[in-house]
Write a protein that holds these residues in place. Structure first.
Motif, PDB file in Angstrom:
ATOM      1  N   SER A   1       5.700   4.457   2.824  1.00 40.23           N
ATOM      2  CA  SER A   1       5.297   5.481   3.155  1.00 40.23           C
ATOM      3  C   SER A   1       6.353   6.707   2.646  1.00 40.23           C
ATOM      4  O   SER A   1       7.621   6.421   2.942  1.00 40.23           O
ATOM      5  CB  SER A   1       5.044   5.852   4.745  1.00 40.23           C
ATOM      6  OG  SER A   1       4.662   7.187   5.088  1.00 40.23           O
TER       7      SER A   1
ATOM      8  N   HIS B   1       1.625   4.938   0.673  1.00 46.39           N
ATOM      9  CA  HIS B   1       1.351   6.019   1.655  1.00 46.39           C
ATOM     10  C   HIS B   1       2.016   7.236   1.220  1.00 46.39           C
ATOM     11  O   HIS B   1       3.196   7.365   1.476  1.00 46.39           O
ATOM     12  CB  HIS B   1       1.222   5.757   3.216  1.00 46.39           C
ATOM     13  CG  HIS B   1       1.082   6.836   4.070  1.00 46.39           C
ATOM     14  ND1 HIS B   1       1.953   7.339   4.796  1.00 46.39           N
ATOM     15  CD2 HIS B   1      -0.165   7.531   4.268  1.00 46.39           C
ATOM     16  CE1 HIS B   1       1.186   8.215   5.543  1.00 46.39           C
ATOM     17  NE2 HIS B   1       0.273   8.350   5.262  1.00 46.39           N
TER      18      HIS B   1
ATOM     19  N   LEU C   1       0.689  -1.294  -0.036  1.00 39.28           N
ATOM     20  CA  LEU C   1       0.005   0.023  -0.115  1.00 39.28           C
ATOM     21  C   LEU C   1       0.958   1.386   0.000  1.00 39.28           C
ATOM     22  O   LEU C   1       1.618   1.403   0.785  1.00 39.28           O
ATOM     23  CB  LEU C   1      -0.875   0.133   0.977  1.00 39.28           C
ATOM     24  CG  LEU C   1      -1.812   1.502   1.190  1.00 39.28           C
ATOM     25  CD1 LEU C   1      -2.822   1.378   0.210  1.00 39.28           C
ATOM     26  CD2 LEU C   1      -2.364   1.038   2.624  1.00 39.28           C
TER      27      LEU C   1
ATOM     28  N   ARG D   1       3.048  -1.732   3.722  1.00 43.21           N
ATOM     29  CA  ARG D   1       3.039  -0.560   3.385  1.00 43.21           C
ATOM     30  C   ARG D   1       4.249   0.000   3.250  1.00 43.21           C
ATOM     31  O   ARG D   1       5.370  -0.242   3.517  1.00 43.21           O
ATOM     32  CB  ARG D   1       1.874   0.315   4.384  1.00 43.21           C
ATOM     33  CG  ARG D   1       1.696   1.593   4.041  1.00 43.21           C
ATOM     34  CD  ARG D   1       0.552   2.458   4.717  1.00 43.21           C
ATOM     35  NE  ARG D   1       1.401   3.077   6.081  1.00 43.21           N
ATOM     36  CZ  ARG D   1       0.810   3.859   6.806  1.00 43.21           C
ATOM     37  NH1 ARG D   1      -0.362   4.494   6.471  1.00 43.21           N
ATOM     38  NH2 ARG D   1       1.328   4.532   7.836  1.00 43.21           N
TER      39      ARG D   1
END
Length: 252
Positions: A95, A28, A26, A93
């Motif tokens: 980021s 971010h 994911l 994730r």
């Protein structure tokens, strides 16, 4: 290659490059240019990258910049906020955050400026920075490279730097700082975990990078940051950001 790319577009391509070989994680991204960069990665070299509309929907095609899934894009899943903690904790994730201060080991501060007991400025708090830096790769985006931001020592640690992660031992075994993309250069970390220069953007004097950093940096022989390809520029200008929101963060 196209030679008329702006610094903003070069920064977007550099942000996009942080997701190369990331796989199905994911994304971010905090800020306009990091957001465009993540979406550019999805449309080019990293099709498995998972994008969020910023609320709860996972997108196989990005919605219009600044809009939720209701305004466009293609929804491929749903993740309520409570599930984000599970995604973070399992390292799925990646980021790209902002920073108010970063020191020579990549410790990041977004919480306060000044003395802890009586700060000069109260900022947004540590937010998700501790969990992010403990569990998955973290990159940083800096729209204005300056000595006020790149400091010898941060006033408070929000995101954990390489020195502190090393001192913490196995508890921070998943700690991974990637790069720092700024409006002047792309920075990384050397073998000791200290900030170093990976590339300087075209048209930027390398000495300006050193002069605007509050700790010593070796800028000699730094290569130039790559220019986006024609296809990347087309996607940035025509598909991802036709209204030019990128110029609000970096104007040249």
């Amino acid at each position: 290659m196209t030679a008329d790319a702006t610094i903003a577009e070069i920064c977007i391509a550099a942000c996009s490059d942080t997701y190369k070989e990331s796989g199905e994680v994911l994304a971010h991204a905090v800020g306009t240019i990091p957001t465009i960069g993540a979406r550019l990665a999805k449309l080019t070299h990293s099709p498995d990258l998972v994008l969020s509309d910023g609320e709860a929907f996972m997108m196989s095609e990005p919605p219009p910049l600044g809009k939720s899934a209701a305004a466009g894009g293609v929804i491929e899943g749903w993740a309520p906020f409570r599930r984000i903690f599970d995604i973070v904790a399992t390292g799925r994730r990646q980021s790209m955050m902002g920073a108010s201060q970063i020191d020579r080991y990549g410790n990041q501060n977004i919480s306060l400026i000044g003395d802890w007991n009586k700060p000069k400025r109260q900022l947004i708090g540590v937010r998700g920075a501790p969990g992010n830096t403990a569990n998955h790769r973290v990159d940083y985006w800096v729209s204005r490279h300056s000595t006020r931001l790149f400091v010898e020592s941060v006033d408070m640690v929000s995101g954990v730097g390489n020195d502190r992660a090393r001192a913490a031992g196995p508890v921070l075994r998943f700690h991974h700082l990637g790069v720092i993309v700024t409006n002047l250069a792309v920075l990384g970390y050397d073998g000791d975990g200290r900030v170093t220069v990976l590339s300087v953007h075209p048209g930027v004097d390398p000495q300006a990078v050193a002069d605007n950093t509050g700790f010593s940096l070796d800028v000699l022989d730094a290569p130039r940051t790559r220019i986006p390809t024609d296809e990347e520029l087309r996607l940035i200008r025509e598909v991802l950001d036709p209204r030019g929101a990128r110029t609000r963060e970096v104007q040249n």
